[in-house]
Design an enzyme around this catalytic site. Structure first.
Site: not given
Length: 240
Positions: A28, A31, A84-85, A98, A105, A123
């Site tokens: 989610t 990216t 993503g992260a 976020g 996740e 990131k």
């Protein structure tokens, strides 16, 4: 190139790790959404995969891209998760959440043989913590839970503002699991493992956004191109 171009480059590179008939976890965030759209193009070209989304938002996006979907109840073991992260350090420790999907996740990532993180170079950090740590908590006793977070985080050397996340409607943000999220601005986390363990002691905390020892590789795109970082027992090895 712009940040969006770097995100797209990382997402496109991740497609190289997808093989026919894989069982995939779909992350989610902005990216991850780019990856889902690219995967949808491959599916329409004939790629056979079966995917578990990590949020209702991702489920809707994947469905609109004609990606075959399943659940962890139907397919409890996955081959690969792409996500993503919000932050990535040199040991592939992450801060996520976020977008508010950190619980699902983490469940999907740990149900996978491998997790690959995709991100733009902004990131990547030396130390986690500039991004406020999301902590998901049940609504019941939310004030007591907040106080416990503050107390046990302090015992781990973490101090900072702890705020309840609100949505655009002015009401507390509610996750897909029906929970609330605290955003904890602790700053630099010198010992994220200690903080992670402390937060697990709090009954009202469902999960936190520290992903430690979960990511197997990261695909980072930036001005110098695309870099793949492989996790290796607390160390990292890079290959372009």
């Amino acid at each position: 190139m712009s940040i969006e171009n770097y995100k797209l480059a990382a997402a496109r590179h991740a497609l190289e790790f997808v093989e026919p008939r894989m069982r995939l976890g779909l992350g989610t965030g902005s990216t991850a959404a780019l990856f889902v759209r690219l995967l949808g193009e491959k599916v329409r070209e004939g790629l056979e995969v079966c995917c578990v989304p990590t949020s209702e938002e991702t489920r809707a996006l994947a469905a609109s891209a004609s990606i075959p979907l399943t659940t962890l109840d139907e397919t409890p073991l996955l081959d690969l998760t792409i996500d993503g992260a919000d932050e990535i350090d040199g040991e592939l420790r992450l801060i996520k959440g976020g977008g508010g999907a950190l619980l699902r996740e983490k469940i999907v990532a740990t149900a996978s043989d491998r997790m690959i993180v995709i991100a733009d170079a902004s990131k990547r950090v030396d130390k986690l913590g500039a991004f406020p740590l999301p902590v998901e908590a049940v609504p019941f006793g939310i004030t007591a839970t907040r106080n416990m977070i503050e107390m046990l985080a302090a015992d781990s050397g973490c101090h900072g503002e702890i705020t309840l996340r609100y949505g655009g409607d002015g009401k507390p943000f509610v996750t897909d699991g029906g929970n609330y999220i605290f955003d904890c601005a602790f700053g630099r986390l010198d010992d994220p493992e200690s903080l992670d363990e402390a937060l697990k002691f709090i009954p009202g905390v469902v999960e936190n956004g520290l992903f430690l020892g979960i990511a197997d590789a990261a695909i980072i795109a930036g001005p110098d191109g695309v870099t793949v970082i492989e996790a290796s027992y607390g160390e990292s090895q890079e290959a372009v």
